[in-house]
Design an enzyme around this catalytic site. Structure first.
Site, PDB file in Angstrom:
ATOM      1  N   GLU A  63      41.823  26.104  38.141  1.00 47.78           N
ATOM      2  CA  GLU A  63      40.574  26.736  38.601  1.00 47.78           C
ATOM      3  C   GLU A  63      40.781  28.192  38.977  1.00 47.78           C
ATOM      4  O   GLU A  63      40.528  28.592  40.115  1.00 47.78           O
ATOM      5  CB  GLU A  63      40.049  25.968  39.829  1.00 47.78           C
ATOM      6  N   PRO A  64      41.244  29.015  38.050  1.00 51.78           N
ATOM      7  CA  PRO A  64      41.462  30.416  38.410  1.00 51.78           C
ATOM      8  C   PRO A  64      40.135  31.152  38.590  1.00 51.78           C
ATOM      9  O   PRO A  64      39.183  30.924  37.844  1.00 51.78           O
ATOM     10  CB  PRO A  64      42.224  30.980  37.202  1.00 51.78           C
ATOM     11  N   TYR A 103      39.073  40.874  55.486  1.00 52.60           N
ATOM     12  CA  TYR A 103      40.488  40.474  55.393  1.00 52.60           C
ATOM     13  C   TYR A 103      41.433  41.664  55.552  1.00 52.60           C
ATOM     14  O   TYR A 103      42.628  41.523  55.309  1.00 52.60           O
ATOM     15  CB  TYR A 103      40.801  39.847  54.028  1.00 52.60           C
ATOM     16  N   CYS A 147      25.672  49.837  59.934  1.00 58.98           N
ATOM     17  CA  CYS A 147      25.837  50.097  61.359  1.00 58.98           C
ATOM     18  C   CYS A 147      26.819  49.117  61.981  1.00 58.98           C
ATOM     19  O   CYS A 147      26.442  48.257  62.786  1.00 58.98           O
ATOM     20  CB  CYS A 147      24.483  50.018  62.051  1.00 58.98           C
ATOM     21  N   GLU A 148      28.052  49.213  61.593  1.00 59.68           N
ATOM     22  CA  GLU A 148      29.138  48.387  62.123  1.00 59.68           C
ATOM     23  C   GLU A 148      30.402  49.230  62.029  1.00 59.68           C
ATOM     24  O   GLU A 148      30.659  49.836  60.967  1.00 59.68           O
ATOM     25  CB  GLU A 148      29.398  47.154  61.225  1.00 59.68           C
TER      26      GLU A 148
HETATM   27  N1  LLP Z   1      39.401  26.319  43.575  1.00 57.48           N
HETATM   28  C1  LLP Z   1      39.047  26.107  44.859  1.00 57.48           C
HETATM   29  C2  LLP Z   1      38.836  24.750  45.317  1.00 57.48           C
HETATM   30  C3  LLP Z   1      38.879  27.215  45.721  1.00 57.48           C
HETATM   31  O1  LLP Z   1      38.536  27.002  46.972  1.00 57.48           O
HETATM   32  C4  LLP Z   1      39.088  28.530  45.230  1.00 57.48           C
HETATM   33  C5  LLP Z   1      38.909  29.682  46.099  1.00 57.48           C
HETATM   34  C6  LLP Z   1      39.444  28.687  43.877  1.00 57.48           C
HETATM   35  C7  LLP Z   1      39.599  27.566  43.075  1.00 57.48           C
HETATM   36  C8  LLP Z   1      39.658  30.037  43.243  1.00 57.48           C
HETATM   37  O2  LLP Z   1      40.698  30.721  43.825  1.00 57.48           O
HETATM   38  P1  LLP Z   1      41.249  32.070  43.139  1.00 57.48           P
HETATM   39  O3  LLP Z   1      41.871  31.693  41.810  1.00 57.48           O
HETATM   40  O4  LLP Z   1      40.118  32.998  42.973  1.00 57.48           O
HETATM   41  O5  LLP Z   1      42.250  32.566  44.099  1.00 57.48           O
HETATM   42  N2  LLP Z   1      36.883  35.475  49.381  1.00 57.48           N
HETATM   43  C9  LLP Z   1      38.331  35.470  49.350  1.00 57.48           C
HETATM   44  C10 LLP Z   1      38.865  34.375  48.496  1.00 57.48           C
HETATM   45  C11 LLP Z   1      38.372  32.998  48.887  1.00 57.48           C
HETATM   46  C12 LLP Z   1      38.847  31.932  47.951  1.00 57.48           C
HETATM   47  C13 LLP Z   1      38.183  30.635  48.223  1.00 57.48           C
HETATM   48  N3  LLP Z   1      38.551  29.594  47.314  1.00 57.48           N
HETATM   49  C14 LLP Z   1      38.821  36.852  48.913  1.00 57.48           C
HETATM   50  O6  LLP Z   1      38.002  37.733  48.692  1.00 57.48           O
HETATM   51  O7  LLP Z   1      40.023  37.085  48.840  1.00 57.48           O
END
Ligand code: LLP
Length: 419
Positions: A274-275, A317, A343-344
């Site tokens: 799940e990328p 983050y 405004c933060e």
């Molecule tokens: N699968 C599941 C169950 C997830 O919870 C996530 C991300 C992914 C796949 C995809 O992950 P990725 O390959 O994109 O790393 N908003 C944060 C990232 C939150 C990720 C949440 N879950 C940021 O901006 O860094």
């Protein structure tokens, strides 16, 4: 390889000058490269070629349906976490048999919607949810395909807010309780156990956490088999990191495949991954315009027209995004805070960043903004959300109009007594 490069000191997206896109679409604007998107998707496909697999793009990273269509055409599946994302996936032509659905809080309506559409599987996160899925499937007279999301208690060594695989996190089922949950699931009449799911976090820059987590999950699959529960889908989640700076070079999908193939080759699984970020993160930039410069005895601020409502990652983050001039210049290098109009005090894109001194109306490109950029944007402070543009070769297409003030009122209802 990079599709955002300089020619004669001007930043291009593929073969289009960014300045030209801004003339048409304005700022702030997200710009995506079709070529990069495809290359990143193909990197996964080629890496995992040779083992049955489905790449389920994590829509939370970016759910613009035009981008999803690019991926759908290549045969990509989807990882969704809400009815809305399920809808986006379907609208983009991603077939339901390639859609997996995770998330700790699926509502009954969402479960029913996905079941009626014949989803590949639910990645179930609690026994309460399992019971709900069983009940709804019974009502619809179908068998709900499920995997349990197990929490392997492995540290992803990433930002605490985007780490998910430890006991203290709300996600998944503790791996030591998983056998019990699987046996419970196996007894339910309207549920069919088809998989195991894990996802330990995001922006992971080493393969070791993936390998360690996988070993635990495979031991569970062996135990399940000895109890007569066969797993078809092994879903290893997403989380592969990307380069936000030149110093950080995360593993290529090929490295991930190389590390996990020896562990899974003796099994007949269909591998699911799940990328999100690894596919779309470096396929997009956010372009913003300098509005004002402002100095006090301590600091110089560059106030730009993109704020934390457009890109919240730095504020939320303390994430680093490289910021560069759309038109290169030789002005003196100066440390500045690049801040938005919200405004933060926490509204910044970069703090203490050394950059060639920006001037009024300069265009700045915030790099690596394709993932969790627009998808986390909001209307805070009454701000209209940015436009999105897709570049393909020498052409570009507005794939989301900038919102207007009327859009901001969408859904508002004025009670009769106020009319
Ligand atoms: N699968 C599941 C169950 C997830 O919870 C996530 C991300 C992914 C796949 C995809 O992950 P990725 O390959 O994109 O790393 N908003 C944060 C990232 C939150 C990720 C949440 N879950 C940021 O901006 O860094």
């Amino acid at each position: 390889m990079n599709d955002f490069t300089y020619r004669n000191s001007e930043l291009y997206a593929e073969h289009v000058p960014v300045r030209k896109i801004v003339e048409k679409a304005g700022t702030p604007v997200y710009i995506y490269s079709h070529e990069t998107l495809l290359r990143h998707y193909h990197a996964f496909r080629e890496a995992f070629d040779g083992y049955p697999h489905i790449i389920c793009f994590a829509l939370k990273a970016n759910s613009n349906t035009a981008l999803l269509k690019v991926l759908a055409k290549e045969g990509c599946g989807a990882d969704v976490v809400s009815g809305g994302e399920f809808f986006f996936a379907q609208e983009s032509g991603i077939p339901p048999e390639k859609i997996v659905y995770a998330g700790v809080g699926k509502t009954e309506a969402e479960i029913e919607y996905a079941l009626r559409s014949r989803i590949l599987m639910f990645n179930v996160e609690s026994s309460d949810e399992l019971a709900t899925i069983d009940r709804i499937a019974g009502k619809l007279k179908v068998k709900a395909p499920i995997a349990l999301r197990v929490n392997p208690d492995i540290s992803a060594s990433t930002h605490p807010y985007i780490s998910t695989g430890l006991k203290k996190h709300k996600f998944g089922i503790p791996i030591q309780d998983a056998l019990e949950y699987y046996n419970l699931a196996n007894k339910l009449r309207n549920v069919r156990v088809v998989g195991i799911h894990k996802h330990i976090g995001s922006q992971i820059t080493k393969v070791t956490p993936f390998v360690d987590a996988l070993k635990k999950v495979l031991a569970l699959a062996d135990d399940l088999k000895s109890q007569g529960i066969e797993i078809k889908y092994l879903d290893i989640g997403g989380g592969l990191g990307i380069s936000y700076t030149d110093e950080e070079i995360p593993p290529h999908p090929r490295d991930l495949a190389k590390a996990i193939f020896p562990l899974i080759k003796k099994y007949d699984f269909t591998l699911i991954m799940e990328p999100g970020r690894a596919i779309v993160g470096n396929a997009g930039i956010l372009v913003t315009k300098v509005l004002y410069l402002k100095k006090n005895s301590k600091k110089e601020f560059v106030i730009v027209d993109a704020g934390m409502n457009d890109l919240i990652r730095p504020s939320l983050y303390d994430a680093y995004h490289h910021i560069q001039h759309v038109k290169k210049n030789n002005r003196r290098l100066t440390p500045v805070d690049i801040v938005g109009p919200i405004c933060e005090s926490g509204d910044f894109l970069a703090r203490g960043r050394t950059i060639n001194h920006p001037q009024h109306e300069d265009l700045l490109a915030v790099m690596s903004a394709g993932a969790y950029g627009f998808s986390m944007s909001s209307n805070y402070n009454g701000r209209t959300r940015a436009a999105e543009v897709l570049v393909k070769g020498r052409e570009f297409f507005v794939i989301r109009e900038r919102e207007n003030y009327k859009d901001l009122l969408s859904g508002i209802k004025i009670p009769a007594f106020l009319k």
